[in-house]
Design a protein around this motif. Structure first.
Motif, PDB file in Angstrom:
ATOM      1  N   GLY A 167      19.064  -9.860   7.565  1.00 61.86           N
ATOM      2  CA  GLY A 167      19.780 -10.887   8.492  1.00 61.86           C
ATOM      3  C   GLY A 167      19.848 -11.983   7.830  1.00 61.86           C
ATOM      4  O   GLY A 167      20.871 -12.481   7.917  1.00 61.86           O
ATOM      5  N   VAL A 168      18.785 -12.197   6.690  1.00 58.83           N
ATOM      6  CA  VAL A 168      19.338 -13.398   5.999  1.00 58.83           C
ATOM      7  C   VAL A 168      20.516 -13.657   5.005  1.00 58.83           C
ATOM      8  O   VAL A 168      20.415 -12.164   4.138  1.00 58.83           O
ATOM      9  N   TRP A 169      21.223 -14.667   4.956  1.00 55.94           N
ATOM     10  CA  TRP A 169      22.465 -14.153   4.312  1.00 55.94           C
ATOM     11  C   TRP A 169      21.877 -14.939   2.565  1.00 55.94           C
ATOM     12  O   TRP A 169      21.242 -15.408   2.561  1.00 55.94           O
ATOM     13  N   LYS A 170      22.500 -13.791   1.248  1.00 50.75           N
ATOM     14  CA  LYS A 170      21.738 -14.399   0.219  1.00 50.75           C
ATOM     15  C   LYS A 170      23.078 -14.258  -0.836  1.00 50.75           C
ATOM     16  O   LYS A 170      23.730 -13.014  -1.085  1.00 50.75           O
ATOM     17  N   ALA A 171      22.776 -14.566  -2.447  1.00 41.44           N
ATOM     18  CA  ALA A 171      23.511 -14.545  -3.869  1.00 41.44           C
ATOM     19  C   ALA A 171      22.556 -14.339  -4.709  1.00 41.44           C
ATOM     20  O   ALA A 171      21.454 -15.120  -4.552  1.00 41.44           O
ATOM     21  N   SER A 172      23.206 -13.792  -5.923  1.00 42.09           N
ATOM     22  CA  SER A 172      22.516 -14.212  -6.904  1.00 42.09           C
ATOM     23  C   SER A 172      23.397 -14.848  -8.094  1.00 42.09           C
ATOM     24  O   SER A 172      24.240 -14.481  -7.540  1.00 42.09           O
ATOM     25  N   HIS A 173      22.705 -15.368  -9.222  1.00 46.63           N
ATOM     26  CA  HIS A 173      23.461 -15.769 -10.635  1.00 46.63           C
ATOM     27  C   HIS A 173      22.330 -16.247 -11.555  1.00 46.63           C
ATOM     28  O   HIS A 173      21.177 -16.194 -10.996  1.00 46.63           O
ATOM     29  N   LEU A 174      22.848 -16.244 -12.855  1.00 44.54           N
ATOM     30  CA  LEU A 174      22.268 -16.153 -13.769  1.00 44.54           C
ATOM     31  C   LEU A 174      22.009 -17.601 -14.284  1.00 44.54           C
ATOM     32  O   LEU A 174      22.492 -18.365 -13.756  1.00 44.54           O
ATOM     33  N   VAL A 175      20.849 -18.145 -14.047  1.00 45.58           N
ATOM     34  CA  VAL A 175      20.517 -19.822 -14.621  1.00 45.58           C
ATOM     35  C   VAL A 175      20.937 -19.229 -15.733  1.00 45.58           C
ATOM     36  O   VAL A 175      19.858 -19.142 -17.109  1.00 45.58           O
ATOM     37  N   GLY A 176      21.224 -21.291 -16.666  1.00 45.56           N
ATOM     38  CA  GLY A 176      21.497 -21.570 -17.845  1.00 45.56           C
ATOM     39  C   GLY A 176      21.564 -20.489 -18.361  1.00 45.56           C
ATOM     40  O   GLY A 176      22.905 -20.238 -18.508  1.00 45.56           O
ATOM     41  N   ASP A 177      21.445 -20.451 -20.076  1.00 47.49           N
ATOM     42  CA  ASP A 177      21.636 -19.280 -21.125  1.00 47.49           C
ATOM     43  C   ASP A 177      21.382 -18.058 -21.317  1.00 47.49           C
ATOM     44  O   ASP A 177      21.193 -17.104 -21.946  1.00 47.49           O
ATOM     45  N   ALA A 178      20.957 -17.599 -19.558  1.00 46.61           N
ATOM     46  CA  ALA A 178      20.329 -15.904 -19.430  1.00 46.61           C
ATOM     47  C   ALA A 178      21.566 -15.241 -19.768  1.00 46.61           C
ATOM     48  O   ALA A 178      23.014 -15.335 -19.596  1.00 46.61           O
ATOM     49  N   ALA A 179      21.483 -14.420 -20.501  1.00 44.82           N
ATOM     50  CA  ALA A 179      22.037 -13.276 -21.157  1.00 44.82           C
ATOM     51  C   ALA A 179      22.335 -12.314 -19.943  1.00 44.82           C
ATOM     52  O   ALA A 179      23.676 -11.546 -19.469  1.00 44.82           O
ATOM     53  N   GLN A 180      20.859 -11.806 -19.560  1.00 41.27           N
ATOM     54  CA  GLN A 180      21.594 -10.876 -18.066  1.00 41.27           C
ATOM     55  C   GLN A 180      20.092 -11.102 -17.509  1.00 41.27           C
ATOM     56  O   GLN A 180      19.220 -11.440 -17.948  1.00 41.27           O
ATOM     57  N   ALA A 181      19.956 -10.146 -16.269  1.00 38.04           N
ATOM     58  CA  ALA A 181      18.673 -10.074 -15.005  1.00 38.04           C
ATOM     59  C   ALA A 181      18.423  -8.739 -14.930  1.00 38.04           C
ATOM     60  O   ALA A 181      19.447  -8.095 -14.425  1.00 38.04           O
ATOM     61  N   LEU A 182      17.987  -7.598 -15.137  1.00 39.58           N
ATOM     62  CA  LEU A 182      17.993  -6.537 -14.556  1.00 39.58           C
ATOM     63  C   LEU A 182      16.727  -6.290 -13.914  1.00 39.58           C
ATOM     64  O   LEU A 182      15.849  -6.889 -13.417  1.00 39.58           O
ATOM     65  N   VAL A 183      17.232  -6.356 -12.021  1.00 40.34           N
ATOM     66  CA  VAL A 183      15.955  -6.416 -10.994  1.00 40.34           C
ATOM     67  C   VAL A 183      16.448  -5.125 -10.283  1.00 40.34           C
ATOM     68  O   VAL A 183      16.873  -4.257 -10.749  1.00 40.34           O
ATOM     69  N   ALA A 184      15.578  -4.560  -9.673  1.00 36.03           N
ATOM     70  CA  ALA A 184      14.834  -3.563  -9.325  1.00 36.03           C
ATOM     71  C   ALA A 184      15.237  -4.054  -7.297  1.00 36.03           C
ATOM     72  O   ALA A 184      14.400  -4.966  -7.218  1.00 36.03           O
TER      73      ALA A 184
END
Length: 162
Positions: free
Chosen positions: A101-118
């Motif tokens: 029920g919580v609204w959420k979004a995500s984004h890379l921070v700074g100079d991050a090239a990628q983020a792999l999340v499970a």
């Protein structure tokens, strides 16, 4: 840098980034919206060419585990209409639970090239339980909150603030 998109066979995700479902429990549980698997799991990848996941909510709880890369910031609109920001980063914080029920979004921070999340969703994910935010969903919020969430609305092209 590993090519997770190719190595894991990830496809474009409607939220932004790339994903692949990796597990669906054979066990089910009744929910108000119908029967769901007890849990599902995906790999989710943000990259420089797809650096953001759009603002959305799901009925189920979602556990996020940073596997590689980052940092990646999650932006959530809490039930009391506050914006909460949590950064997952190797060596510091690598886990986040977002309640259903919580609204959420995500984004890379700074100079991050990628983020792999499970991600693990419980009860399991079903698109019937998922909804993208629209401008109408944030229209009644104070101006500072609308401004903080605007970059994450589907169809926006401006980058989120770092």
């Amino acid at each position: 840098m590993r090519d997770w998109q190719r190595q894991l066979g990830l496809e474009a995700h409607p939220e932004g980034g790339y994903f692949q479902r990796i597990y669906t429990s054979p066990h089910t549980v009744p929910t108000p919206a119908g029967t769901r698997p007890t849990a599902t799991s995906i790999h989710y990848l943000l990259t420089r060419d797809a650096p953001r996941g759009h603002l959305h909510r799901n009925r189920s709880d979602i556990l996020h585990f940073l596997i590689d890369g980052g940092p990646v910031e999650y932006v959530m609109l809490t039930p009391d209409h506050a914006v909460e920001r949590v950064t997952l980063q190797s060596g510091t914080r690598h886990f986040l639970m977002v309640p259903g029920g919580v609204w959420k979004a995500s984004h890379l921070v700074g100079d991050a090239a990628q983020a792999l999340v499970a991600e693990v969703v419980t009860p399991g994910f079903d698109f019937a339980d998922h909804r993208f935010a629209t401008p109408a969903d944030v229209a009644g919020l104070p101006a500072d909150l609308r401004l903080a969430l605007a970059p994450f609305l589907p169809g926006t092209s401006h980058p989120p603030p770092d």
